[in-house]
Scaffold this motif. Structure first.
Motif, PDB file in Angstrom:
ATOM      1  N   GLU A  86       0.819  -1.215   0.000  1.00 22.21           N
ATOM      2  CA  GLU A  86       0.000   0.000   0.000  1.00 22.21           C
ATOM      3  C   GLU A  86       0.852   1.264   0.000  1.00 22.21           C
ATOM      4  N   ARG A  87       1.910   1.312   0.781  1.00 29.57           N
ATOM      5  CA  ARG A  87       2.730   2.520   0.874  1.00 29.57           C
ATOM      6  C   ARG A  87       3.443   2.827  -0.437  1.00 29.57           C
ATOM      7  N   GLN A  88       3.538   1.850  -1.334  1.00 33.55           N
ATOM      8  CA  GLN A  88       4.249   2.041  -2.593  1.00 33.55           C
ATOM      9  C   GLN A  88       3.344   2.551  -3.704  1.00 33.55           C
ATOM     10  N   ARG A  89       2.057   2.712  -3.426  1.00 39.12           N
ATOM     11  CA  ARG A  89       1.109   3.185  -4.429  1.00 39.12           C
ATOM     12  C   ARG A  89       0.645   4.600  -4.103  1.00 39.12           C
ATOM     13  N   ASP A  90       0.260   5.308  -5.147  1.00 43.36           N
ATOM     14  CA  ASP A  90      -0.283   6.646  -4.975  1.00 43.36           C
ATOM     15  C   ASP A  90      -1.660   6.748  -5.624  1.00 43.36           C
ATOM     16  N   HIS A  91      -1.752   6.411  -6.913  1.00 43.12           N
ATOM     17  CA  HIS A  91      -3.019   6.491  -7.637  1.00 43.12           C
ATOM     18  C   HIS A  91      -4.015   5.437  -7.150  1.00 43.12           C
ATOM     19  N   TRP A  92      -3.552   4.215  -6.943  1.00 42.80           N
ATOM     20  CA  TRP A  92      -4.425   3.113  -6.559  1.00 42.80           C
ATOM     21  C   TRP A  92      -4.340   2.832  -5.064  1.00 42.80           C
ATOM     22  N   LYS A  93      -4.388   3.892  -4.255  1.00 40.51           N
ATOM     23  CA  LYS A  93      -4.438   3.730  -2.801  1.00 40.51           C
ATOM     24  C   LYS A  93      -5.886   3.588  -2.357  1.00 40.51           C
ATOM     25  N   LYS A  94      -6.093   2.892  -1.253  1.00 40.52           N
ATOM     26  CA  LYS A  94      -7.460   2.694  -0.778  1.00 40.52           C
ATOM     27  C   LYS A  94      -8.030   3.990  -0.216  1.00 40.52           C
ATOM     28  N   GLU A  95      -9.328   4.126  -0.331  1.00 41.35           N
ATOM     29  CA  GLU A  95     -10.023   5.332   0.113  1.00 41.35           C
ATOM     30  C   GLU A  95     -10.421   5.209   1.583  1.00 41.35           C
ATOM     31  N   ASN A  96     -10.655   6.351   2.211  1.00 46.42           N
ATOM     32  CA  ASN A  96     -11.189   6.382   3.568  1.00 46.42           C
ATOM     33  C   ASN A  96     -12.711   6.309   3.468  1.00 46.42           C
ATOM     34  N   VAL A  97     -13.260   5.134   3.719  1.00 46.89           N
ATOM     35  CA  VAL A  97     -14.681   4.903   3.457  1.00 46.89           C
ATOM     36  C   VAL A  97     -15.543   5.245   4.665  1.00 46.89           C
ATOM     37  N   GLY A  98     -15.217   4.681   5.813  1.00 44.88           N
ATOM     38  CA  GLY A  98     -16.010   4.946   6.997  1.00 44.88           C
ATOM     39  C   GLY A  98     -17.290   4.129   7.046  1.00 44.88           C
ATOM     40  N   GLY A  99     -18.080   4.360   8.075  1.00 40.97           N
ATOM     41  CA  GLY A  99     -19.348   3.668   8.219  1.00 40.97           C
ATOM     42  C   GLY A  99     -19.201   2.175   8.434  1.00 40.97           C
ATOM     43  N   GLY A 100     -18.100   1.769   9.044  1.00 37.04           N
ATOM     44  CA  GLY A 100     -17.878   0.344   9.281  1.00 37.04           C
ATOM     45  C   GLY A 100     -17.295  -0.391   8.095  1.00 37.04           C
ATOM     46  N   TYR A 101     -16.943   0.333   7.028  1.00 35.40           N
ATOM     47  CA  TYR A 101     -16.375  -0.275   5.825  1.00 35.40           C
ATOM     48  C   TYR A 101     -14.921   0.157   5.653  1.00 35.40           C
TER      49      TYR A 101
END
Length: 302
Positions: A138-153
């Motif tokens: 994960e730390r090696q990616r910029d464009h395809w990083k995971k989003e901060n979703v929230g709501g238990g997801y």
């Protein structure tokens, strides 16, 4: 609604989870206090075996004895078989190193040729799409990083990215940043959206020294309000499952797309042939029974 029903819905979580696990495991292996090699061979074999274990009704996996060094650059051949056409790829796996370097140049000792040139040449001769599958943390990616979703997801990590080998050759990237926007996550072969899921920590279960993959609830939702595939030219180079199923051929040209009734490809590919060509693995995913489209709960910002 739960998105786990149907062929499409069951395959999608598997690709998401395995990419997520690849990203997490690679990040863990890069730690200074962890002295375990997590190489391309291990990642590839683990992921393909897990896909086969989870989906025995639609996936076949064949392995062939290989020589010390393959004649071409492929790690595996990947066929996605639709009702009207099949998408066929030759895939070379590369992982990012701990220092974030991406080592593409590799001279094959037996011929003196570059691995990438042999991959492209062999794919062209056999009407396959030459593809690199790039493994990253994960730390090696910029464009395809995971989003901060929230709501238990929690969003999935995109640890398995696909890029056309011709693009890789043209750019000769030294880091993922050099080519990341020309890649797509491998779950885009099923659905071109980014997803989140409840309890992602359940994807990996560590019991002492044993790491086990877990089949999760497949309770998916769309992770982002925007679809990153829309501005990605790379996504257009791969067909959707709908295009493999639909009677009409896609308007655009897609390398590696073969009509199912083409006699040239009926009954071909003996074990001896694959061994001679240096193929170590062949994975086939049969999607001829039209998969149901999962209906995730909605955008993260709803």
């Amino acid at each position: 609604r739960r998105g786990g029903c149907g062929l499409r819905g069951s395959l999608l979580p598997s690709l998401l989870e395995l990419a997520h696990a690849t990203s997490q495991n690679l990040g863990f292996a890069h730690r200074d206090d962890v002295h375990v090699s997590y190489g391309e061979e291990t990642i590839t074999e683990t992921n393909l075996l897990e896909l086969r274990r989870r989906h025995p009704a639609i996936i076949t996996l064949n392995t062939f004895g290989k020589k010390k060094e393959a004649k071409n650059g492929a790690d595996w051949e990947w066929h996605i078989i639709g009702r009207h056409r099949t998408f066929r790829m030759r895939v070379q796996a590369k992982r990012l190193q701990k220092d974030d370097k991406l080592k593409i140049p590799h001279k094959v000792k037996s011929s003196g040729d570059q691995q990438i040139d042999l991959l492209i040449k062999d794919a062209k001769a056999n009407r396959l799409k030459p593809v690199y599958c790039l493994y990253s943390a994960e730390r090696q990616r910029d464009h395809w990083k995971k989003e901060n979703v929230g709501g238990g997801y929690e969003a999935f990590e995109a640890g398995c990215l696909l890029a056309h080998a011709q693009t890789v050759k043209a750019m000769m990237p030294k880091t993922l940043a050099d080519i990341e926007t020309d890649c797509v996550p491998w779950h885009y072969l099923v659905e071109r959206r980014d997803y989140a899921q409840r309890s992602l920590t359940d994807v990996l279960d560590v019991d002492g020294s044993i790491l086990r993959f877990m089949v999760s609830s497949a309770d998916l939702r769309v992770a982002t309000g925007s679809d990153r595939s829309r501005d990605s030219a790379a996504a257009g180079g791969f067909p959707t499952l709908d295009e493999l199923y639909a009677p009409d051929r896609p308007d655009r040209e897609i390398e590696g797309l073969v009509e199912v009734d083409e006699p040239e490809f009926e009954g071909r590919g003996s074990e001896a042939e694959y061994r001679e060509r240096g193929i170590s693995r062949l994975i086939k995913i049969d999607v001829r029974e039209f998969p149901e489209r999962p209906e995730p709960k909605g955008q993260a910002d709803e």
